[in-house]
Design an enzyme around this catalytic site. Structure first.
Site, PDB file in Angstrom:
ATOM      1  CG  PHE A 164      -2.857   2.398  -1.794  1.00 49.51           C
ATOM      2  CD1 PHE A 164      -1.717   2.837  -0.879  1.00 49.51           C
ATOM      3  CD2 PHE A 164      -3.789   4.175  -1.600  1.00 49.51           C
ATOM      4  CE1 PHE A 164      -0.997   4.152  -0.882  1.00 49.51           C
ATOM      5  CE2 PHE A 164      -3.178   5.050  -1.012  1.00 49.51           C
ATOM      6  CZ  PHE A 164      -1.860   4.944  -1.184  1.00 49.51           C
ATOM      7  CB  SER A 165      -4.740  -1.622  -7.228  1.00 52.43           C
ATOM      8  OG  SER A 165      -6.228  -0.786  -7.123  1.00 52.43           O
ATOM      9  CE  LYS A 166      -0.213  -1.755  -2.909  1.00 46.67           C
ATOM     10  NZ  LYS A 166       1.466  -1.907  -3.305  1.00 46.67           N
ATOM     11  N   PRO A 167      -3.210  -6.672  -3.138  1.00 49.18           N
ATOM     12  CG  PRO A 167      -2.202  -8.694  -3.500  1.00 49.18           C
ATOM     13  CD  PRO A 167      -2.047  -6.965  -3.543  1.00 49.18           C
ATOM     14  N   GLY A 168      -6.429  -8.504  -1.857  1.00 46.70           N
ATOM     15  CA  GLY A 168      -7.291  -8.644  -0.716  1.00 46.70           C
ATOM     16  C   GLY A 168      -7.533  -6.755  -0.105  1.00 46.70           C
ATOM     17  NE  ARG A 169      -4.434  -1.933   0.558  1.00 47.32           N
ATOM     18  CZ  ARG A 169      -3.711  -0.943   1.468  1.00 47.32           C
ATOM     19  NH1 ARG A 169      -2.880  -1.348   1.898  1.00 47.32           N
ATOM     20  NH2 ARG A 169      -3.909   0.619   1.356  1.00 47.32           N
ATOM     21  CB  CYS A 222       7.368  15.346 -17.762  1.00 49.09           C
ATOM     22  SG  CYS A 222       6.661  16.947 -17.317  1.00 49.09           S
TER      23      CYS A 222
END
Length: 274
Positions: free
Chosen positions: A258-263, A121
């Site tokens: 939303f940093s994900k594989p392919g998006r 915090c």
């Protein structure tokens, strides 16, 4: 100053920040066994003998945490303004004793705030709403990142989470270069603390081009800390808050959630993303 090195993956027996405890595992039958748990201890940052903040943190990479916190909170503007960092373990936690230059310590006393933080915090104990937002010089537009390389970075993120791999209980923060190579990173039970540790490590390394990648959501303070240390791009595995987007827009930081594989979802200043 205490030597600061990026975290490396090591064997279970060598991992700092985790302990084995006896538990009762219930799955159809009750079975006693041992399990790994992440350590969480109070860590007090003490500047020139005066306690400034107490945070709950994983007891590893604390010199990096002290340096990164000092930079991201605007207490110092360069590592050279800290003369020494020393750890003092105690019965109730760990004191990190930081010796500041006299000029920086005088400035700290003027705006000193007493905070008793929960896990990661960063605003607990602030006395006025105006104190939450720090003035940040708008970032330049000197960097770019090709999203095709994000998958490479995501695949390497667990390399800086040895405690997390054992316990499932830590956040990670890493520095990635434009090719998606992970140059270094840290973990902690608190996402803000993990980021401060990374920023402390980066301050001692020749890492210029690249971006910050965090395994958590992106709060306004994650954005603020990243921008305070001059990084132009922040990738978060989870979502961003509305305030994080507003702060990123104002300080010219490229915020990606939303940093994900392919998006990925680019919230602000998409011109840096290819």
């Amino acid at each position: 100053m205490s030597q600061i090195k990026p975290s490396r993956l090591s064997s279970s027996a060598e991992i700092r920040g985790a302990r084995q405890l006896d538990v009762l595992q219930r799955h159809k039958l009750a079975e006693p066994q041992q399990d790994w748990l992440a350590e969480e201890v109070p860590v007090a940052l003490v500047y020139n003998g005066i306690s400034h903040v107490v945070m709950m943190a994983t007891p590893k990479d604390l010199a990096a945490f002290a340096l990164g916190f000092s930079l991201s909170e605007g207490i110092i503007s360069s590592p050279q303004e800290i003369y020494s960092i020393e750890m003092t373990p105690g019965c109730n936690g760990i004191e990190v004793n930081i010796e500041l230059s006299s000029r920086r310590f005088a400035g700290l006393k003027e705006r000193r705030r007493a905070m008793a933080g929960r896990t990661g915090c960063g605003v607990c104990g602030i006395e006025q709403l105006d104190d939450i937002f720090r003035p940040i010089t708008p970032l330049p537009f000197t960097q770019a990142f090709n999203l095709e390389h994000l998958d490479t970075a995501l695949a390497q993120l667990k390399q800086v989470q040895p405690v997390g791999q054992l316990t499932g209980c830590t956040h990670a923060a890493a520095w990635i270069n434009p090719e998606g190579e992970l140059l270094g990173g840290c973990e902690d039970v608190g996402r803000h603390v993990a980021l401060d540790k990374l920023l402390g490590i980066r301050a001692k390394q020749p890492w210029q081009q690249g971006a910050v990648l965090v395994s958590s959501r992106a709060s306004y303070e994650m954005v603020q800390k990243t921008a305070m240390c001059g990084a132009e791009i922040l990738f978060a595995v989870s979502a961003a808050t509305t305030l994080a987007v507003e702060v990123a827009e104002r300080c010219n930081l490229t915020l990606v959630g939303f940093s994900k594989p392919g998006r990925a979802t680019v919230y602000t200043h998409p011109q840096r993303i290819k």
